[in-house]
Write a protein that holds these residues in place. Structure first.
Motif, PDB file in Angstrom:
ATOM      1  N   LEU A  13      63.566  56.850  37.000  1.00 43.47           N
ATOM      2  CA  LEU A  13      62.891  57.625  35.956  1.00 43.47           C
ATOM      3  C   LEU A  13      61.590  56.962  35.528  1.00 43.47           C
ATOM      4  CD1 LEU A  13      65.893  58.724  33.682  1.00 43.47           C
ATOM      5  CD2 LEU A  13      64.798  59.978  35.557  1.00 43.47           C
ATOM      6  N   ILE A  14      61.616  55.645  35.412  1.00 42.69           N
ATOM      7  CA  ILE A  14      60.401  54.918  35.035  1.00 42.69           C
ATOM      8  C   ILE A  14      59.335  55.060  36.112  1.00 42.69           C
ATOM      9  CG2 ILE A  14      59.448  52.595  34.710  1.00 42.69           C
ATOM     10  CD1 ILE A  14      62.041  51.890  33.217  1.00 42.69           C
ATOM     11  N   ARG A  15      59.742  54.978  37.369  1.00 41.83           N
ATOM     12  CA  ARG A  15      58.786  55.107  38.474  1.00 41.83           C
ATOM     13  C   ARG A  15      58.092  56.466  38.439  1.00 41.83           C
ATOM     14  NH1 ARG A  15      62.070  54.275  42.241  1.00 41.83           N
ATOM     15  NH2 ARG A  15      61.643  52.098  42.779  1.00 41.83           N
ATOM     16  N   PRO A  21      49.854  50.118  36.286  1.00 47.33           N
ATOM     17  CA  PRO A  21      49.183  49.391  35.195  1.00 47.33           C
ATOM     18  C   PRO A  21      50.004  49.380  33.908  1.00 47.33           C
ATOM     19  CG  PRO A  21      47.590  50.711  36.394  1.00 47.33           C
ATOM     20  CD  PRO A  21      48.935  51.093  36.935  1.00 47.33           C
ATOM     21  N   GLU A  22      50.648  50.506  33.595  1.00 48.94           N
ATOM     22  CA  GLU A  22      51.514  50.541  32.416  1.00 48.94           C
ATOM     23  C   GLU A  22      52.696  49.600  32.588  1.00 48.94           C
ATOM     24  OE1 GLU A  22      50.883  55.102  30.756  1.00 48.94           O
ATOM     25  OE2 GLU A  22      52.280  54.738  32.413  1.00 48.94           O
ATOM     26  N   ALA A  23      53.235  49.548  33.810  1.00 46.77           N
ATOM     27  CA  ALA A  23      54.360  48.658  34.086  1.00 46.77           C
ATOM     28  C   ALA A  23      53.961  47.195  33.916  1.00 46.77           C
ATOM     29  CB  ALA A  23      54.890  48.913  35.494  1.00 46.77           C
ATOM     30  N   ARG A  24      52.783  46.857  34.374  1.00 52.22           N
ATOM     31  CA  ARG A  24      52.310  45.470  34.223  1.00 52.22           C
ATOM     32  C   ARG A  24      52.089  45.119  32.754  1.00 52.22           C
ATOM     33  NH1 ARG A  24      49.806  46.610  39.419  1.00 52.22           N
ATOM     34  NH2 ARG A  24      47.980  47.557  38.421  1.00 52.22           N
ATOM     35  N   GLU A  69      57.083  58.774  29.009  1.00 47.93           N
ATOM     36  CA  GLU A  69      57.361  60.162  29.394  1.00 47.93           C
ATOM     37  C   GLU A  69      57.317  61.153  28.233  1.00 47.93           C
ATOM     38  OE1 GLU A  69      61.151  61.009  31.133  1.00 47.93           O
ATOM     39  OE2 GLU A  69      62.289  60.492  29.349  1.00 47.93           O
ATOM     40  N   GLU A  70      57.122  60.671  27.015  1.00 44.75           N
ATOM     41  CA  GLU A  70      57.211  61.564  25.861  1.00 44.75           C
ATOM     42  C   GLU A  70      55.860  61.990  25.297  1.00 44.75           C
ATOM     43  OE1 GLU A  70      59.793  59.895  22.907  1.00 44.75           O
ATOM     44  OE2 GLU A  70      61.515  59.771  24.268  1.00 44.75           O
ATOM     45  N   HIS A  71      54.756  61.578  25.920  1.00 45.95           N
ATOM     46  CA  HIS A  71      53.444  61.838  25.318  1.00 45.95           C
ATOM     47  C   HIS A  71      52.468  62.406  26.346  1.00 45.95           C
ATOM     48  CE1 HIS A  71      55.387  58.466  23.153  1.00 45.95           C
ATOM     49  NE2 HIS A  71      55.030  59.170  22.100  1.00 45.95           N
TER      50      HIS A  71
END
Length: 343
Positions: A13-15, A21-24, A69-71
């Protein structure tokens, strides 16, 4: 011990929701090495060891998923109830009782991790706090099906096209503030006709938690009129309008648009003159397409934010994904411009 199946689903789901960049940045905010050139590196070399070593919790990943995922990429419908009603609803006690009534009390512990639910389902219910205010937040996950052309063949003057069905997860968000403002965020659809069904179905799913009989639509006509009819320089420090449609009492419509989507209508004196001459006491703006712009010395927004106010009287659209901070800025500024009387 990390729950491997839940972990794998959460990673998927995160992928889908986040960018690398957000993950880093997520790694850096949690005090972990931020180097991750691929998703495999992010999960297997950064996140998994941190989970196993106790330096990261699954709840941290849940929060990261929420933020990503909410914005954005949503149609947002605004409603309002009295602060008294809101304060009765935005409590852990009310949420606990309501979730027990519908057999969803497990959401009090952690959100449900569903990738492609068979039907729209409530997967997250929580009380959030932000800037000394509490919010009741509900998330509904659903499976969207689109068609992608896979093959085209031609035989005997007849063309045949074969499509693959592509399933994706979409989330709709309901958030109620203690001040009574409620946002119903519907994830973007490929057709306009789908929004009413998604809107109504979402309200049905949450009806045991929030009863909409006490809510009224928040009309956004004031902000549309204010932006389109603003004097030159009045709002130039926060936004630029690139398209507007105005209708008068006779039903006639004037539409103006810039050649460049990031230019402003006010920069063309002929367009500004046409709008001013067309606008009378009985005219109103029915469509406004504008950009909130970066401001000197301010951290938000940290990139231009495109907003379209059109459709239902209480509806605005964010066509692109935005950060949580940029979303909060957008909502707050829309509310301020819609309620503050122009000079």
């Amino acid at each position: 011990m990390v729950e491997t199946s839940k972990q794998t689903l959460l990673f998927n789901l995160i992928r889908e929701a986040a960018t690398l960049p957000e993950a880093r940045e997520f790694l850096a905010q949690n005090g972990l090495p931020r180097s991750a050139s691929t998703w495999n590196t992010f999960f297997q070399e950064r996140v998994v060891p941190a989970l196993e070593g106790g330096n990261l919790k699954l709840s941290d990943l849940h929060q990261f998923l929420r933020e990503t995922e909410e914005h954005g990429r949503q149609h947002v419908f605004l409603y309002k109830c009295s602060p008294t009603t809101a304060n009765d609803l935005v409590t852990t006690k009310h949420l606990t009782e309501a979730l027990k009534t519908i057999g969803k009390e497990g959401l009090l512990e952690s959100p449900a991790i569903l990738e492609l639910p068979e039907s729209p389902e409530l997967v997250d219910a929580r009380i959030d706090s932000r800037e000394s205010k509490d919010f009741l937040v509900l998330k509904i996950a659903e499976t969207r099906i689109t068609r992608k052309e896979a093959e085209t063949s031609s035989e005997n003057g007849r063309v045949t096209k074969i499509y693959d069905e592509v399933k994706t997860r979409a989330t709709n968000i309901v958030r109620l503030s203690q001040n009574g403002l409620l946002e119903l965020r519907i994830a973007s659809h490929s057709t306009n006709d789908a929004y009413k069904a998604a809107h109504d179905h979402t309200l049905s799913i949450i009806s045991d938690i929030i009863n909409f009989d006490s809510f009224n639509e928040v009309s956004l006509s004031a902000i549309k009129n204010r932006i389109t009819l603003a004097d030159e320089g009045e709002l130039d420090d926060i936004l630029i309008e690139s398209k507007s449609s105005i209708r008068n009492g006779q039903g006639n419509c004037l539409t103006a648009a810039t050649g460049n989507p990031t230019a402003t209508l006010k920069s063309d004196k002929n367009i500004k003159g046409a709008i001013d001459s067309f606008s009378t006491d009985d005219s109103y703006c029915e469509h406004s397409n504008f950009w909130f712009i970066e401001r000197d010395g301010e951290s938000t927004p940290n990139s231009p934010i495109n907003v379209v106010i059109s459709g239902h009287p209480n509806e605005f659209r964010l066509g692109r994904k935005v950060t949580m901070e940029n979303y909060e800025y957008t909502l707050a500024t829309i509310w301020k411009l819609n309620t503050k009387v122009s000079k």
